[in-house]
Write an enzyme that holds these catalytic residues in place. Structure first.
Site, short mmCIF file in Angstrom:
data_model
loop_
_atom_site.label_atom_id
_atom_site.label_comp_id
_atom_site.label_asym_id
_atom_site.label_seq_id
_atom_site.Cartn_x
_atom_site.Cartn_y
_atom_site.Cartn_z
N GLY A 1 8.74 4.88 -79.58
CA GLY A 1 7.35 4.75 -79.21
C GLY A 1 7.15 3.53 -78.33
N CYS A 2 6.02 3.48 -77.64
CA CYS A 2 5.76 2.40 -76.70
C CYS A 2 5.57 1.07 -77.43
CB CYS A 2 4.54 2.74 -75.85
SG CYS A 2 3.10 3.32 -76.78
N TYR A 3 4.74 1.06 -78.46
CA TYR A 3 4.54 -0.19 -79.22
C TYR A 3 5.85 -0.68 -79.85
CZ TYR A 3 -0.63 0.23 -79.08
OH TYR A 3 -1.95 0.30 -78.71
#
Lengths: 352, 352, 352, 352
Positions: free
Chosen positions: D154-156
């Site tokens: 995921g990006c986070y």
């Protein structure tokens, strides 16, 4: 003034951006109180459920928009609905003695054939439509004062017509030469989610849309023709700006008299709008930023005469949701009721 | 390709937005290497001190802009300086055998009197100026290939001239009727801090500026006149947009032949730009967003013919720092060197 | 109410964002009138020259900030100056009987050594400083009512302290565990042009700054310690947001009692702020957007208790120029004067 | 290299932001060619109909996502679908010999119970899931090189784990003290229209969301636990930023050894990431702006040690759609194929 003396008003279509601006203005207006909020999809919800930050000040449940119930409880009704719905509701409300201010396009056209051509909707309320007044007070103040039905102007026409009015009334320009390049924030597109209005799409970008086809074109032409006393065609191109609020209309036209200077035209404008509280003609060399009008009912105008080309260029700035929509409707209400025209309307911008 | 085969180039004025774009493009260009970065205020700084995020790829110290030293080390020189400085430096660099691409206004004008009138600067490099070619490859490709001095176009003229060229070359429009309403992101104003360019001021707002007085006006008129074969005056109004990058130019003109349709004009445009890699004419009904061009050397064009008014409306979108500045300069360099015109230039946008 | 009954007030430092917000609020405040506007760089200018869009409502010339002249004409003085200037002016104004509200950091510290350590400025007005009250009405309402000198809080401390107060007063959290991650719009940086505040730089980007070193840290710690009754150290990290206005403070702390639920803590907060007009605790599951507070004196609070980690997370939103600066100063003025605390202060947001 | 030598790849879920980024990267990647684009709602459309500005470079029709057809035509398949769909498709593609890179959450979890708990989806592909490798090359480079199935992060988590990795691997921090305050642009929310993602809503505002409940929490914890060699719980709070692209993760933790200085920790980080092309540790005193990473596969890290509080504060910046999504997937593909890890990946930011 005690609340018992406040006039009860209704907002129908309370959940959209027009509705939320009307709610904010009317809750602070000293002479009215909101007695009814109506909607369709949002009926049954509290207004504070839709807008949690306003729950503390506007504790009203949205109801279905039943004409009987509305007329029982409100003397003035603001309709903030999609095009084609007000014309079903307004005749019933008028018949019951309400004053009606419609924010859609339904009552903006004197000639219903134009409406049908551009909006693709058949209408059978010809008599009612004929009684409607176009709600731009700086043009039709006297007629607004005497009507029970106001068709409130579109946002682009408001900015554009205020920019053009002195030129048209004074016969200063070639009527075939008008080019209107208008720029609007995205809130004009409403609160319904659409891909092209996402921050990820509309931010950091500009584009034109509806070139030669936007439905504000015949609205602008109708009023321009009225002001000029003859038929006017305009070139109108709207553009989407990467910002929430504000419209800037940049208007170009060929001057009839090449000898008129910028100072001459500025003098004409200042004189023309001298008694208009809501139109501010800026000093020579200053052109308005849309931000200057944000949160107010004001329209700022700056202009230039280009002696090289013989054109006049006028730029006008408004808040599309205020002077371009909700606040102008309140201004018309004030006039209909004989109240001071500035009652309850903000004039100091949210800035910076 | 080994670095020994790469041609050494210089960037003078490396600290501004033009310089940083040039640096990014040239460091990735397969046929050149950056051999010199020059500046005045920033001399002595590492480029990575000014732009920490580029330190890993561009490890060069900015030096004073000494013509001798530059010419010793570089074969091609990009000048990205304020107006009035390139004309001091270019003659010396040319005399030493460098090819020069100037991003300022100094070498855009065939008639230096026009330059002096609008830029308020006296010049004594008449011969050098006479040898300069206006660096818009889609108009002057052949002449760029043969010159040693290119005056790279302004950002507004680039977008506008690409929109107008087919109309002017084909004689399709009334030459007195041209209205150009242009919109630019704030990066066009440079990196020097100014109050009106602060986010707090320029964000969430639009305004016109320099109406009838902007110095890109004579530049546009010079090239339009060249294309039309007779003198052209234009109405040009720039606007500041609440975004960093991008220019949209919306151009209006009266059609000479009222019988031409949108499809006719689209066909003319597509044919005209068929062999231009960097100009994309969009299908009927699609108008460009500036975001589509961001990060590329592309110009997107969409147009409409309004049969009601007899006007053609063309909108063109570019990245003001790329096709409007640094990338177009690299395109001209490619042509001057006989390299494929697309070498080292991005064509896929940074999107969304 | 006639103008003869309105109390004359002064704004010193009228040209910045604090000044323009104060001007807007005070010109609409029913109980005061602006009798003096003072500045240094802008002395001699009309306020409308600096802010053309306000010229119609605020027709005042900015003068030099002479204490004698100010005290002759105004009873209440708002100082909106860079740090280190108010402490030169305030003693003189107080001596002449004025009430003073200072928006800088000069009178926020009980312990001048802390001020000197963090602000690098020596001070000799110890007695005056000792009489100042920290102007956060939701904490020090009673003391504000009795002082003549208010040191108005910083924007970050305002949002943060309102978020922390109930936790500290009730002893609910581990005092060594407080982490404050705060986010501010760029208007907090003022109107002086700086490169990093340009739209081209600050737009479309976020970053932290001043980690562990920001001067609002000791200010937050001073008041937290006062609320907790023992020394508190906090971890405070400000971030710059790509927007003009608004602060969101996200506060993390370890709960002392792992059995307390979100509903328990919400109940405590609602009870704590029950009689505070300007603090709104949101329902469970709703966290504030900064936009909800824009243009108002409100602080919105939403919170969560994470049973997995044993932490409470509180987010508070204010308009940094209103509750975080000018409007809170007006709130303190209302209290100093014994007027209703809400007089002249907006509570309905500029939205969307 | 001729196109006959390029490896055919497929993008399934081509119409969203992940898909369009993948398309842009893969069309410019020298070692692959896009042989298949699949989708559901968009099947039958040309990619250029969805993204007119890419029509000139990507002339491919989107087809239904039939595993047989995909495997016939492509050797490597990128799945960019909503959560819960890849786990239906990947087993079939793997069985047919494809290498699969999944951008959803489906193959990020070693423990499918955690997936089921947080994503509310039952799964029956336990064996396949067990073979998946978490696609963060700076942590699992060797394992990525040997797998046929990558679950892209995921990006986070990407930004956060790169910030935390050296601290966890070196045992420098108290594992119960980790607070992650993350900020993301709105493109992370995808291209499906939602009211809260409209420019009119999300612009000029910030807010927290999903406090204590965001599904990236267990993903971060799984990898942190792996790095620390014991179970780690984190406090993770995402915030929505008024910008399109970029994530900034601000990570707080208590230092175990109070004697370590900022310079010590910087030295550790620089050493740790010395051979990582895509992680750049900034010099002392410089913190990253998200804009610095825009358009690149880079992660910038800046940090501070606060000796007053004993905490380390690390900020990391990435482009959420690039290192946070599509570009990192391409990086993993490069590793899976034994190609140089930087092949086809941009490292110079789109800036300003």
């Amino acid at each position: 003034m005690g609340s018992t003396e406040q006039l009860p008003v209704a907002i129908i279509g309370a959940s959209g951006y027009g509705g939320v601006q009307l709610a904010r203005l009317l809750v602070e207006h000293p002479l009215v109180e909101i007695a009814y909020m109506g909607g369709s999809g949002s009926a049954g919800s509290g207004f504070g459920d839709l807008y949690p930050h306003l729950a503390h000040s506007i504790d009203i449940t949205i109801e279905n928009a039943e004409p009987e119930a509305i007329a029982d409880r409100a003397k003035i009704v603001f309709l903030s609905l999609p095009n084609g719905l007000a014309c079903k509701l307004a005749p019933k409300l008028l018949a019951k003695g309400c004053k009606v201010l419609d924010l859609s396009a339904d009552y903006r056209f004197r000639d219903l054939q134009t409406y049908t051509d551009w909006y693709k909707t058949e209408r059978d309320d010809l008599d009612v439509a004929a009684s409607a007044v176009y709600g731009l007070p700086e043009i039709y103040r006297d007629r607004i004062a005497e009507t029970n039905l106001v068709g409130c102007p579109g946002c682009y026409p408001t900015a554009t017509l205020l920019a053009l009015q002195p030129l048209l009334k004074q016969g200063l320009i070639d009527l075939r030469s008008i080019v209107i390049d208008a720029k609007s924030g995205t809130s004009g597109g409403g609160r319904q989610p659409k891909t092209n209005m996402l921050l990820a799409e509309a931010s950091a970008s500009v584009c034109a849309y509806g070139i030669g086809k936007h439905r504000h074109t015949p609205e602008i032409e109708q009023i321009c023709s009225d002001l000029a006393g003859q038929e006017v065609l305009v070139q109108f191109t709207p553009h989407l700006m990467p910002m929430v609020r504000g419209i800037l209309s940049t208007v170009y036209a060929n001057m009839r008299d090449p000898g008129l200077t910028k100072d001459d035209v500025l003098t004409i404008y200042k004189s023309f709008y001298r008694s208009s509280e809501w139109v501010k003609v800026l000093p020579s060399g200053i052109y308005p930023q849309t931000k200057w009008a944000c949160g107010t009912n004001l329209c700022y105008i700056g202009l230039e005469v280009d002696s090289r080309t013989g054109r006049v260029i006028v730029t006008s700035a408004i808040d599309n949701l205020m002077k371009g929509q909700a606040a102008q409707a309140v201004q018309s209400m004030n006039i209909m009721m004989g109240w001071p025209e500035t009652t309850g309307l903000p004039k100091l911008a949210f800035y910076p």
